[in-house]
Scaffold this motif. Structure first.
Motif, PDB file in Angstrom:
ATOM      1  N   TYR A  19      25.026  32.224  37.917  1.00 24.36           N
ATOM      2  CA  TYR A  19      24.960  31.082  37.007  1.00 24.36           C
ATOM      3  C   TYR A  19      25.201  31.517  35.564  1.00 24.36           C
ATOM      4  N   PHE A  20      25.586  30.542  34.741  1.00 25.72           N
ATOM      5  CA  PHE A  20      25.666  30.746  33.293  1.00 25.72           C
ATOM      6  C   PHE A  20      24.717  29.760  32.616  1.00 25.72           C
ATOM      7  N   ASP A  21      23.895  30.300  31.755  1.00 19.50           N
ATOM      8  CA  ASP A  21      22.981  29.461  30.996  1.00 19.50           C
ATOM      9  C   ASP A  21      23.711  28.960  29.762  1.00 19.50           C
ATOM     10  N   ASN A  22      24.612  28.014  29.931  1.00 16.48           N
ATOM     11  CA  ASN A  22      25.433  27.563  28.810  1.00 16.48           C
ATOM     12  C   ASN A  22      24.701  26.534  27.959  1.00 16.48           C
ATOM     13  N   GLU A  23      25.205  26.331  26.720  1.00 14.62           N
ATOM     14  CA  GLU A  23      24.539  25.390  25.815  1.00 14.62           C
ATOM     15  C   GLU A  23      24.457  23.984  26.396  1.00 14.62           C
ATOM     16  N   LEU A  30      23.119  24.301  32.816  1.00 22.61           N
ATOM     17  CA  LEU A  30      23.218  25.429  33.745  1.00 22.61           C
ATOM     18  C   LEU A  30      24.497  25.286  34.565  1.00 22.61           C
ATOM     19  N   LEU A  31      25.397  26.260  34.411  1.00 25.82           N
ATOM     20  CA  LEU A  31      26.667  26.194  35.137  1.00 25.82           C
ATOM     21  C   LEU A  31      26.583  27.057  36.391  1.00 25.82           C
ATOM     22  N   ARG A  32      26.673  26.394  37.551  1.00 25.89           N
ATOM     23  CA  ARG A  32      26.636  27.138  38.824  1.00 25.89           C
ATOM     24  C   ARG A  32      28.046  27.598  39.153  1.00 25.89           C
ATOM     25  N   ALA A  33      28.483  28.672  38.500  1.00 19.26           N
ATOM     26  CA  ALA A  33      29.873  29.123  38.638  1.00 19.26           C
ATOM     27  C   ALA A  33      30.145  29.621  40.055  1.00 19.26           C
ATOM     28  N   VAL A  34      29.175  30.337  40.620  1.00 19.11           N
ATOM     29  CA  VAL A  34      29.259  30.791  42.008  1.00 19.11           C
ATOM     30  C   VAL A  34      28.011  30.241  42.688  1.00 19.11           C
ATOM     31  N   GLY A  80      41.997  29.747  45.077  1.00 18.83           N
ATOM     32  CA  GLY A  80      41.408  28.482  44.622  1.00 18.83           C
ATOM     33  C   GLY A  80      41.903  28.167  43.227  1.00 18.83           C
ATOM     34  N   GLU A  81      41.735  26.895  42.826  1.00 25.36           N
ATOM     35  CA  GLU A  81      42.235  26.480  41.511  1.00 25.36           C
ATOM     36  C   GLU A  81      41.483  27.177  40.375  1.00 25.36           C
ATOM     37  N   SER A  82      42.088  27.134  39.212  1.00 29.57           N
ATOM     38  CA  SER A  82      41.490  27.740  38.021  1.00 29.57           C
ATOM     39  C   SER A  82      40.063  27.228  37.803  1.00 29.57           C
ATOM     40  N   GLY A  83      39.162  28.146  37.512  1.00 29.69           N
ATOM     41  CA  GLY A  83      37.789  27.760  37.178  1.00 29.69           C
ATOM     42  C   GLY A  83      36.877  27.613  38.391  1.00 29.69           C
ATOM     43  N   CYS A  84      37.391  27.901  39.604  1.00 29.46           N
ATOM     44  CA  CYS A  84      36.559  27.665  40.794  1.00 29.46           C
ATOM     45  C   CYS A  84      35.580  28.805  41.065  1.00 29.46           C
ATOM     46  N   GLY A  85      35.660  29.891  40.291  1.00 26.35           N
ATOM     47  CA  GLY A  85      34.657  30.946  40.424  1.00 26.35           C
ATOM     48  C   GLY A  85      35.153  32.227  41.080  1.00 26.35           C
ATOM     49  N   LYS A  86      36.458  32.392  41.182  1.00 27.76           N
ATOM     50  CA  LYS A  86      36.999  33.596  41.831  1.00 27.76           C
ATOM     51  C   LYS A  86      36.633  34.854  41.039  1.00 27.76           C
ATOM     52  N   SER A  87      36.936  34.837  39.728  1.00 25.34           N
ATOM     53  CA  SER A  87      36.667  36.041  38.932  1.00 25.34           C
ATOM     54  C   SER A  87      35.171  36.317  38.822  1.00 25.34           C
ATOM     55  N   VAL A  88      34.382  35.277  38.663  1.00 23.89           N
ATOM     56  CA  VAL A  88      32.936  35.506  38.523  1.00 23.89           C
ATOM     57  C   VAL A  88      32.371  36.081  39.825  1.00 23.89           C
ATOM     58  N   THR A  89      32.889  35.628  40.964  1.00 18.89           N
ATOM     59  CA  THR A  89      32.469  36.224  42.248  1.00 18.89           C
ATOM     60  C   THR A  89      32.785  37.722  42.248  1.00 18.89           C
ATOM     61  N   ILE A 129      29.277  40.710  35.114  1.00 20.18           N
ATOM     62  CA  ILE A 129      29.268  39.279  34.785  1.00 20.18           C
ATOM     63  C   ILE A 129      29.194  39.140  33.266  1.00 20.18           C
ATOM     64  N   PRO A 130      30.036  38.244  32.680  1.00 20.02           N
ATOM     65  CA  PRO A 130      30.007  38.097  31.221  1.00 20.02           C
ATOM     66  C   PRO A 130      28.599  37.830  30.683  1.00 20.02           C
ATOM     67  N   GLN A 131      28.267  38.578  29.660  1.00 20.46           N
ATOM     68  CA  GLN A 131      26.948  38.476  29.022  1.00 20.46           C
ATOM     69  C   GLN A 131      27.091  37.725  27.708  1.00 20.46           C
ATOM     70  N   ASP A 183      42.275  41.342  40.476  1.00 20.69           N
ATOM     71  CA  ASP A 183      42.096  39.966  39.980  1.00 20.69           C
ATOM     72  C   ASP A 183      43.399  39.487  39.350  1.00 20.69           C
ATOM     73  N   GLU A 184      44.173  38.737  40.089  1.00 21.71           N
ATOM     74  CA  GLU A 184      45.480  38.227  39.649  1.00 21.71           C
ATOM     75  C   GLU A 184      46.336  39.353  39.045  1.00 21.71           C
ATOM     76  N   PRO A 185      46.525  40.457  39.777  1.00 24.95           N
ATOM     77  CA  PRO A 185      47.165  41.625  39.161  1.00 24.95           C
ATOM     78  C   PRO A 185      48.635  41.422  38.826  1.00 24.95           C
TER      79      PRO A 185
HETATM   80  N1  LIG Z   1      31.562  34.081  29.809  1.00 26.72           N
HETATM   81  C1  LIG Z   1      31.353  32.883  30.345  1.00 26.72           C
HETATM   82  N2  LIG Z   1      30.451  32.037  29.824  1.00 26.72           N
HETATM   83  C2  LIG Z   1      30.255  30.828  30.351  1.00 26.72           C
HETATM   84  N3  LIG Z   1      30.904  30.322  31.425  1.00 26.72           N
HETATM   85  C3  LIG Z   1      31.829  31.113  31.989  1.00 26.72           C
HETATM   86  C4  LIG Z   1      32.117  32.434  31.487  1.00 26.72           C
HETATM   87  N4  LIG Z   1      33.082  32.992  32.255  1.00 26.72           N
HETATM   88  C5  LIG Z   1      33.395  32.061  33.191  1.00 26.72           C
HETATM   89  N5  LIG Z   1      32.649  30.946  33.039  1.00 26.72           N
HETATM   90  C6  LIG Z   1      32.731  29.719  33.847  1.00 26.72           C
HETATM   91  O1  LIG Z   1      32.535  30.024  35.216  1.00 26.72           O
HETATM   92  C7  LIG Z   1      33.357  29.211  36.030  1.00 26.72           C
HETATM   93  C8  LIG Z   1      34.164  30.077  36.958  1.00 26.72           C
HETATM   94  O2  LIG Z   1      35.099  30.846  36.189  1.00 26.72           O
HETATM   95  P1  LIG Z   1      36.047  31.942  36.809  1.00 26.72           P
HETATM   96  O3  LIG Z   1      36.567  32.726  35.671  1.00 26.72           O
HETATM   97  O4  LIG Z   1      35.341  32.674  37.893  1.00 26.72           O
HETATM   98  O5  LIG Z   1      37.218  31.060  37.461  1.00 26.72           O
HETATM   99  P2  LIG Z   1      38.517  31.552  38.221  1.00 26.72           P
HETATM  100  O6  LIG Z   1      38.468  30.924  39.572  1.00 26.72           O
HETATM  101  O7  LIG Z   1      38.615  33.020  38.135  1.00 26.72           O
HETATM  102  O8  LIG Z   1      39.684  30.836  37.385  1.00 26.72           O
HETATM  103  P3  LIG Z   1      41.137  31.371  36.927  1.00 26.72           P
HETATM  104  O9  LIG Z   1      42.033  31.105  38.107  1.00 26.72           O
HETATM  105  O10 LIG Z   1      41.462  30.512  35.773  1.00 26.72           O
HETATM  106  O11 LIG Z   1      41.025  32.814  36.578  1.00 26.72           O
HETATM  107  C9  LIG Z   1      34.218  28.374  35.080  1.00 26.72           C
HETATM  108  O12 LIG Z   1      33.670  27.082  34.982  1.00 26.72           O
HETATM  109  C10 LIG Z   1      34.117  29.120  33.786  1.00 26.72           C
HETATM  110  O13 LIG Z   1      34.226  28.223  32.701  1.00 26.72           O
END
Ligand SMILES: Nc1ncnc2c1ncn2[C@@H]1O[C@H](COP(=O)(O)OP(=O)(O)OP(=O)(O)O)[C@@H](O)[C@H]1O
Ligand SMILES: [Mg+2]
Length: 332
Positions: A14-18, A21-25, A42-51, A59-61, A187-189
């Motif tokens: 999760y991200f504790d955003n302003e 709470l963002l449940r990224a994964v 999966g589409e952009s923003g679906c949580g691939k990189s955060v996984t 995980i980004p701090q 990651d998208e190399p």
């Molecule tokens: N540093 C961060 N702070 C807050 N939220 C973040 C941060 N990094 C990622 N997120 C959020 O986490 C969610 C998942 O992001 P992620 O980067 O994993 O997506 P992705 O599937 O890799 O997308 P892309 O295909 O664009 O790379 C998104 O909603 C993103 O906005």
């Protein structure tokens, strides 16, 4: 019998955003077997990189954290739950240097501009493999040769900006593989490269995998690349896994309406079929009611239950998170 290398169990990052709470994964489970390439799509923003970043605790701090779940890494008979390790502790650092490596889309952001390619390759070898200077340098030259960089003896003295985009990506791969990792996250190399260079890098990665025998988690939004690279694939949508299976089977018969949508929105050479984009856009998961299928509002096959209850995962190795596959409901 396939041997497991890493197993994600109900991982929640999760991200504790302003704005909340963002449940990224959000409860991701899948396995990576020894020696296989697993595609994550999966589409952009679906949580691939955060996984992926969760599996190496990058995980980004300061806002991101693992809220729940396990990341079980199998090393020489020992099972290490990476989610419970200290981010910068000795064990995690040793895993990052010896076992798990990562390559990113844009090498300029991860290569250090003020050090030569040779210095960057040998740094990892020094820290993690206890090698002397001469053997580390030899290894660097050997790695550059393996990734297809010509005149490696002089190239090790080049700075990142002196290389082309394709060469930089090759150098990144050399750095990642210098310590002979068991697990490579890609990651998208190739997303930033033009198609001919992309094809070369993909071929290189396939060759290196058969030589080194590592497992690869290959992240891409490009289903064509998954089809070429991965034996099995995982489809993510809004932080959740919606479908898993052998790539051939998923391509032949995608189960989840989201996967079906992804498949019908890719162009096929020679086909005159119209491309059908998935209707609507990815919802804002901050405002979604959690007791539902997150794909419901875009789904062509939506049913009442989809808005009432989150679907569980139906099936085992070949599985999907969709009420359409609830055989029990049908029997009632
Ligand atoms: N540093 C961060 N702070 C807050 N939220 C973040 C941060 N990094 C990622 N997120 C959020 O986490 C969610 C998942 O992001 P992620 O980067 O994993 O997506 P992705 O599937 O890799 O997308 P892309 O295909 O664009 O790379 C998104 O909603 C993103 O906005
Ligand atoms: Mg990403």
């Amino acid at each position: 019998m396939a041997e497991t290398l890493m197993e994600l169990v109900d991982l929640k990052t999760y991200f504790d955003n302003e704005d909340g709470l963002l449940r990224a994964v959000d409860g991701v489970s899948f396995e990576i077997e020894k020696g296989e390439t697993l595609g994550l799509v999966g589409e952009s923003g679906c949580g691939k990189s955060v996984t992926a970043l969760s599996t190496i605790r990058l995980i980004p701090q300061p806002r991101g954290y693992i809220a729940e779940g396990e990341i079980n890494y199998h090393r020489n008979g020992e099972v290490i739950d990476i989610s419970k390790l200290k981010r910068h502790g000795k064990k995690m650092r040793s895993l990052r240097g010896n076992d798990i490596a990562i390559i990113f889309q844009e090498p300029m952001t991860s290569l250090n501009p003020v050090y030569t390619i040779g210095e960057q390759i040998t740094e990892g070898i020094f820290i993690h493999q206890d090698a002397d200077k001469k053997s580390a340098l030899n290894r660097a030259v050997e790695m550059l040769k393996k990734v297809g960089i010509s005149a490696p003896e002089s190239r090790i003295h080049s700075y990142p900006h002196e290389l082309s985009g394709g060469q930089r990506q090759r150098a990144m791969i050399a750095i990642a593989l210098a310590c002979d990792p068991n697990f490579l996250i890609a990651d998208e190399p190739t997303t930033a490269l033009d198609v001919t260079i992309e094809a070369q890098i993909l071929e290189l990665m396939r060759d290196l995998q058969s030589e080194f025998g590592m497992s690869i988690l290959f992240i891409t939004h490009d289903l064509g690349v998954i089809g070429e690279m991965a034996e099995r694939m995982v489809v993510m949508y809004t932080g959740k896994v919606v479908e898993t299976g052998d790539t051939d089977e998923v391509f032949k018969e995608p189960l989840h309406p989201y996967t079906q949508g992804l498949m019908s929105s890719i162009p096929r050479i020679g086909s005159k079929e119209r491309l059908i984009p998935i209707k609507g856009s990815v919802p804002n998961i901050l405002t979604l009611d959690q007791d539902q299928c997150y794909f419901a509002s875009r789904c062509p096959e939506v049913m009442d239950i989809c808005y009432e209850k989150e679907p569980p995962v139906f099936g085992e190795e070949r599985n999907t998170k969709c009420w359409l596959y609830d055989t029990k409901e049908e029997a009632v």
